[in-house]
Design an enzyme around this catalytic site. Sequence first.
Site, PDB file in Angstrom:
ATOM      1  N   CYS A   2       1.902 -15.905  -7.258  1.00  0.00           N
ATOM      2  CA  CYS A   2       1.404 -16.021  -5.885  1.00  0.00           C
ATOM      3  C   CYS A   2       0.204 -16.960  -5.873  1.00  0.00           C
ATOM      4  CB  CYS A   2       0.913 -14.674  -5.374  1.00  0.00           C
ATOM      5  SG  CYS A   2       2.159 -13.393  -5.336  1.00  0.00           S
ATOM      6  N   ARG A  16      -1.651 -16.612   1.998  1.00  0.00           N
ATOM      7  CA  ARG A  16      -1.093 -16.686   0.645  1.00  0.00           C
ATOM      8  C   ARG A  16       0.391 -17.042   0.664  1.00  0.00           C
ATOM      9  NH1 ARG A  16       0.003 -11.191  -0.858  1.00  0.00           N
ATOM     10  NH2 ARG A  16       0.161 -11.830  -3.030  1.00  0.00           N
ATOM     11  N   ASN A  79      -0.371 -10.528  -8.301  1.00  0.00           N
ATOM     12  CA  ASN A  79      -0.027  -9.946  -9.593  1.00  0.00           C
ATOM     13  C   ASN A  79      -1.057 -10.281 -10.667  1.00  0.00           C
ATOM     14  OD1 ASN A  79       2.312  -8.391  -9.600  1.00  0.00           O
ATOM     15  ND2 ASN A  79       3.067  -9.530 -11.367  1.00  0.00           N
TER      16      ASN A  79
END
Length: 325
Positions: A2, A16, A79
């Site tokens: 991401c 994002r 993550n």
Amino acid sequence: MCTSILYNSNEHYFGRNLDYEIAYGQKIVITPRNYEFDFHDLPSQKSHYAMIGVSVVDDNYPLYCDAINEKGLGVAGLNFEGPGQYFPVEKGKKNITSYELIAYLLSNYETVEDVKQGLADANISDISFSENLPAAVLHWMVADKTGKSIVIESSHKGLNIYENPVNVMTNNPVFPVHLINLSNYADVSPIQPTNFLAPKVELNMYSRGLGTHHLPGGMDSASRFVKATFALAHAPQGKSEIENVTNHLHVLKSVEQAKGLDEVGPDSYEYTMYSDCMNLEKGILYCTTYNDSRIRAVDMHKEDLDSEKLICYNLFKDQDIEYEN
Ligand SMILES: C[C@H](CCC(=O)NCCS(=O)(=O)O)[C@H]1CC[C@H]2[C@@H]3CC[C@@H]4C[C@H](O)CC[C@]4(C)[C@H]3C[C@H](O)[C@]12C
């Protein structure tokens, strides 16, 4: 993987790319002020700031991936598998589970400074939301409408909060390493380079954009961090809301992952499921998804923010092509 960014123009835009191979059924979700948050190890909260973001809703509970509140604070979870570590509930500390961190911060704080103070005695606890949704190992970017952002990382060293001078975040490794790595690309530039290679030789500058020749283009988190930092640092200021949203999304598109490029298993590829852009002043969420490049928007202030019920809109839709004939 991401990528998250804070794009500062006359107003401030936080958002994002969510890159993954499994859809969790995310929706665009508004949590109004009087929805009761039943936090795991903190007093439950009957009223709080209203928020809007992308969220999985399970058992009528909003599990936010990224969101902003009505005061112009934004938080995104990315993550952090590997360095990321959570700890058992610790007496005497403010214990916040990882799955409720975004909702907790947006319920209570207005600025990045408030968040820093609010987390001074915090412990991100290792509790899962449910058996079906085990605790995702994440780190978080927090941004506000003063144009500042920070990164929150819980690792074996405990809870670390870093200033984020570039307003970009991706995945591993730990945040300070991404910042150090930027130095390796300090000469990447939108300007045509000067020939320092062999100054007495006249080089044929065969192409425009040679100043970006060494800009990384990989799908990996280190490459995306450098590329997004470059794109954001040189993004122009828009003259209108539409221009600002367009500029913000183009920065995210510069590190977008198309299907087929990032294999994570047999016939399984990580790709950019959605990109969003949330105006921190106006409380509007704009988004595109992999299968729908048309920008859609949800404005939190068009809803009854004093209600007690979650308000949900579909995130994933089909491609909407405008046929001209
Ligand atoms: C998969 C995504 C990260 C994408 C990413 O970065 N992929 C790179 C992999 S890699 O770095 O290349 O290995 C992350 C980002 C936010 C997460 C949700 C946050 C709320 C909630 C927290 C609960 O605890 C578990 C369920 C829950 C819905 C989470 C599901 C999932 O975990 C989400 C979508």
